[in-house]
Write a protein that holds these residues in place. Sequence first.
Motif, mmCIF file in Angstrom:
data_model
loop_
_atom_site.group_PDB
_atom_site.id
_atom_site.type_symbol
_atom_site.label_atom_id
_atom_site.label_comp_id
_atom_site.label_asym_id
_atom_site.label_seq_id
_atom_site.Cartn_x
_atom_site.Cartn_y
_atom_site.Cartn_z
ATOM 1 N N THR B 404 0.809 -1.213 0.000
ATOM 2 C CA THR B 404 0.000 0.000 0.000
ATOM 3 C C THR B 404 0.846 1.269 0.000
ATOM 4 N N PHE B 405 1.831 1.313 0.891
ATOM 5 C CA PHE B 405 2.545 2.572 1.083
ATOM 6 C C PHE B 405 3.855 2.569 0.296
ATOM 7 N N ASN B 406 3.708 2.233 -1.005
ATOM 8 C CA ASN B 406 4.895 2.145 -1.833
ATOM 9 C C ASN B 406 4.985 3.291 -2.836
ATOM 10 N N ARG B 407 4.027 4.231 -2.768
ATOM 11 C CA ARG B 407 4.120 5.407 -3.634
ATOM 12 C C ARG B 407 3.273 6.531 -3.043
ATOM 13 N N ASN B 408 3.548 7.746 -3.512
ATOM 14 C CA ASN B 408 2.747 8.887 -3.097
ATOM 15 C C ASN B 408 1.578 9.061 -4.046
ATOM 16 N N ASP B 409 0.373 8.927 -3.535
ATOM 17 C CA ASP B 409 -0.819 9.090 -4.362
ATOM 18 C C ASP B 409 -1.941 9.531 -3.445
ATOM 19 N N LEU B 410 -2.068 10.842 -3.263
ATOM 20 C CA LEU B 410 -3.014 11.356 -2.270
ATOM 21 C C LEU B 410 -4.451 10.994 -2.621
ATOM 22 N N ALA B 411 -4.752 10.850 -3.921
ATOM 23 C CA ALA B 411 -6.122 10.541 -4.334
ATOM 24 C C ALA B 411 -6.572 9.212 -3.753
ATOM 25 N N THR B 412 -5.663 8.229 -3.668
ATOM 26 C CA THR B 412 -6.047 6.936 -3.118
ATOM 27 C C THR B 412 -5.542 6.766 -1.678
ATOM 28 N N GLY B 413 -5.098 7.862 -1.078
ATOM 29 C CA GLY B 413 -4.692 7.801 0.325
ATOM 30 C C GLY B 413 -3.364 7.093 0.538
ATOM 31 N N ARG B 414 -2.541 7.013 -0.521
ATOM 32 C CA ARG B 414 -1.258 6.334 -0.348
ATOM 33 C C ARG B 414 -0.152 7.354 -0.151
ATOM 34 N N ILE B 415 0.746 7.071 0.764
ATOM 35 C CA ILE B 415 1.954 7.874 0.842
ATOM 36 C C ILE B 415 3.144 6.935 0.822
ATOM 37 N N LEU B 416 4.249 7.452 0.395
ATOM 38 C CA LEU B 416 5.430 6.607 0.257
ATOM 39 C C LEU B 416 6.094 6.421 1.627
ATOM 40 N N LEU B 417 6.017 5.215 2.141
ATOM 41 C CA LEU B 417 6.689 4.917 3.405
ATOM 42 C C LEU B 417 7.699 3.789 3.238
ATOM 43 N N VAL B 418 7.453 2.933 2.243
ATOM 44 C CA VAL B 418 8.373 1.819 2.023
ATOM 45 C C VAL B 418 9.753 2.382 1.713
ATOM 46 N N GLY B 419 10.760 1.846 2.377
ATOM 47 C CA GLY B 419 12.108 2.349 2.149
ATOM 48 C C GLY B 419 12.469 3.499 3.060
ATOM 49 N N THR B 420 11.465 4.025 3.810
ATOM 50 C CA THR B 420 11.778 5.098 4.753
ATOM 51 C C THR B 420 11.840 4.525 6.171
ATOM 52 N N PHE B 421 12.293 5.370 7.065
ATOM 53 C CA PHE B 421 12.378 5.016 8.477
ATOM 54 C C PHE B 421 11.005 4.669 9.036
ATOM 55 N N TRP B 422 9.954 5.359 8.572
ATOM 56 C CA TRP B 422 8.648 5.340 9.246
ATOM 57 C C TRP B 422 7.835 4.071 9.056
ATOM 58 N N ILE B 423 8.208 3.264 8.064
ATOM 59 C CA ILE B 423 7.394 2.082 7.799
ATOM 60 C C ILE B 423 7.427 1.089 8.965
ATOM 61 N N LEU B 424 8.601 0.947 9.605
ATOM 62 C CA LEU B 424 8.673 -0.013 10.704
ATOM 63 C C LEU B 424 7.909 0.433 11.960
ATOM 64 N N PRO B 425 8.073 1.698 12.405
ATOM 65 C CA PRO B 425 7.239 2.128 13.536
ATOM 66 C C PRO B 425 5.749 1.934 13.260
ATOM 67 N N LEU B 426 5.332 2.177 12.007
ATOM 68 C CA LEU B 426 3.918 1.992 11.676
ATOM 69 C C LEU B 426 3.526 0.516 11.829
ATOM 70 N N ALA B 427 4.386 -0.388 11.346
ATOM 71 C CA ALA B 427 4.099 -1.821 11.468
ATOM 72 C C ALA B 427 4.023 -2.233 12.935
ATOM 73 N N TYR B 428 4.974 -1.744 13.725
ATOM 74 C CA TYR B 428 4.970 -2.081 15.163
ATOM 75 C C TYR B 428 3.693 -1.555 15.815
ATOM 76 N N PHE B 429 3.344 -0.334 15.451
ATOM 77 C CA PHE B 429 2.141 0.292 16.014
ATOM 78 C C PHE B 429 0.908 -0.584 15.751
ATOM 79 N N ILE B 430 0.791 -1.055 14.495
ATOM 80 C CA ILE B 430 -0.386 -1.862 14.149
ATOM 81 C C ILE B 430 -0.369 -3.182 14.938
ATOM 82 N N ARG B 431 0.780 -3.850 14.972
ATOM 83 C CA ARG B 431 0.871 -5.136 15.669
ATOM 84 C C ARG B 431 0.491 -5.006 17.138
#
Lengths: 366, 549
Positions: B404-431
Amino acid sequence: MTAAPQAREGVGQGSERGTLALNGVTRRFGEFTAVDNVSVEVAPGELLALVGASGSGKTTTLRVAAGYEIPDSGTVTLGGKDITRVAPERRGFGMVFQHYALFPHMPVEQNVAFGLEARGVNKVDRLIKARAALASVGLEGAGDRAIQSLSGGEQQRVALARALVIEPQALLLDEPLSNLDPTLRQAMRDDLRAMLRRVGVPALFVTHDQEDAFAIADRIALLKRGKLLQSGTPEELYHAPISREVAAFIGRGSIIPAEDKGATAVVTIGGMKRDLNVTRPKGSASHFDNAFVVMRPDALELSRQPGVLAWRGRVVNRRFAGGVVVYRVELADGVIVDVESIAADAHEDDNVSISPLKGPFPLVPG
Amino acid sequence: MTSQQRQNWLIAVPVIALLLWSVIYPNAAVIAGSFENGLGHWREFLASPADREALRTSIVISVASVFASLAIGVPLAFLLGRFEFPGRRLLRAVATLPAALPPLVGVIAFLFLYGESGVVTRAIQRTFGMAEAPWRLQGVGAIVFVHAYTMYVYVFLFVSAGLERFDATLDEAASGLGANTWQRLRRVTLPLLMPAIAASMLLVFMNALGSFSAPYVFGGGLRVLSTQILASKTNGAMGLAYVETTVLALSAVAGLGLFRWLDRKRKYTLASKGGRARRTIRSRRIQRLTSIFAAIIVVALVLPHLMVVLVSFARDGSWTTQVLPPEYTLENYRRLFSESELWRPIYNSVSMALIATAANLVVCFVAAYLIVFRQFAGRGLLELLVALPWAIPATAIALGLAATFNRNDLATGRILLVGTFWILPLAYFIRDTPLVASAVESSLRQMDASLEDAARGLGASWLMTMRRVILPAARPGLVAGGLLAAVTAVGEFVASVVLYTHSNRPISMEILAQLRALAFGTAAAYSVLLILLVLLMTLAARSFEERLA
């Protein structure tokens, strides 16, 4: 009323009914002696109440009788046979627990049939017997109900049916009425007595409530701090207590110092002496240096007129109790007595005079 | 709309939106992705022998792990709960120790101990002069072995708690009615413990199904769904990965449903004033045997921890064919703190865990408050949203984020997080959301709901009510939930392995990298550090709670 007679016909393990006896039983938990050299006997068909405040050792005594506790010394016998070390599951006693201990995962019928299941009785027979036992406690057709759907009174009856269906050699009941609300409790006293009578085995029950004991038991054994204070009929305990402790626990009344004169005793309150007829405990010493008379509310008379030989006092509390009024009266020297009177016209703070009726009054050593 | 309702929505909408976006959206994207060319990917999945094998193996491993955990946990709970014997307290103290090992660390410890070149394996090989190792720590057996060690703790804890609450008079009533020991166990004790046993079975099943580290390290040629997903993703077969992820998630949901169904008849709860006293074992001989048995278990439970500590002092590269590492040094630890490349993962793990936990505390507090105290139309949805991640294996969550978060596309609510620092905190948060939310919820449920009304009635503002009444009531849950979240996040491996990059690699990934480089000492030193971090956080949470309470 089918289960009990049926139980008698289908006797499994020895039909001769024997007296249940605890002989000099002592049970310690570490430093603490819960039961101290207690001996009691219950004949077949007899109802004995173990009465005492909490911590008096009455429940431990019952658990020794049931086999859940093995006494440190003393024996338990049934019909003269030593069963002190016989495991609970081999005693064949019916026990009703304080909180009933009904199995929450089984419907009523399976709870009642459990003891038969444990004895390998086949399914058809145990259902028939369980239904009969339920009917005998007034719960026909409740067999499929969940335990959680029962009221307190119904749970108590199921617990009783479960204990009865195994044709017990003795019945043991731990505070069987304490979880019922007051109205139900009154009704269950009579029912319980009738049902226990019918079974005809020794029945031992524990209660902290002397009214329960009076209403149900043939005899009462009064315990305090693990020691047996006195055992006897309710009347004996009420009218002829053997000690101050017994008199204080059983029945209402004031315990007032007196001078022992043998057949009478002199009570002095506010300088006014009265010589009262007394009964002495059976087999007691002929003279008590430290003597007390027990003045029950029904052994005193209240009058609004000052009498020549009466004690003067002031009403501190007035309680209407149906046919009579109970007055709490403060006499001289700080003595407080309760008096039952049919006269309702005295009020709080009124001055009244109190005189003893003809007695005899129980005399106890201090 | 009353002002109360307006306020409810004002608070609820952002929370619900955040959870829809982070929990539902990625998973929906995965499911949608699996159908991106009609049923094509599904046909591919069904036609692939490797995938069919993976599904079968995943389920076999999960079921076997459940029974292995039962076989250890139930008897141990009875032994410790019902009997008194010399050594009981020591055994009780270490019985939950395996749960303190982060998943990957447990696996490594087993590798050092029972692997082909492990200490125990080599000791046996040398002693009996065998030409080859007596066993290979590989395949289904090895995975279930590790699972049993780490997951029996759930069974043990649940059954122990059940035994503690078990009304002793029920047992006495049964024996008074003539039931012998076996009859009591079969008809009374076990049926009454069944809810606890079923709940722990479910936990083990879900954990085993989602488990990644044991199959990844010990699998050998073995395929399970979670490793298949990573393999497909690495090979760029995203469509197939979506199908595999959907199948894994469906298996978990099916397991959840099955256990709920098995436990459906229960209408009672175990509530009593305490269980029965432990019985002293009377026979001298049996007592001695019990103590010997207990000693063996204690050693088996502590050995993995000791092994990790021991290896952490081994000089890298020195341990080759010897039974025990031959050379010891402090070098491994010194390097962790002095070399920036080695320090990096520690910094990453701690900071990402703290960020995720902080977000968990805020979001879960608001969610729990709404769920417990407010009546509004979206409450059921909110309850579902906070509980849902528990039913989804971490690999599936991670793949959803990756998809999902592999590109920036505001129309579909996607932002680019893959490859950034923030993807892991988000995963931990969800778990960790279900964990924290349920802890806070249970704290708040113990609070009398009328307290909030009482505070408002006394003239307290909304803010003051929050600060002085609600937050203090929620605090035990916030501390306990926050601790659990931080502990899980700092050692997290399963989602990290799917989503990490070199710059935000957490400790677990660095341990794996060091293992691959055969730098056992460094890998073990990281592991010890991880255990110490967990310990430190536990102590901090406890002293914080004590200071406030």
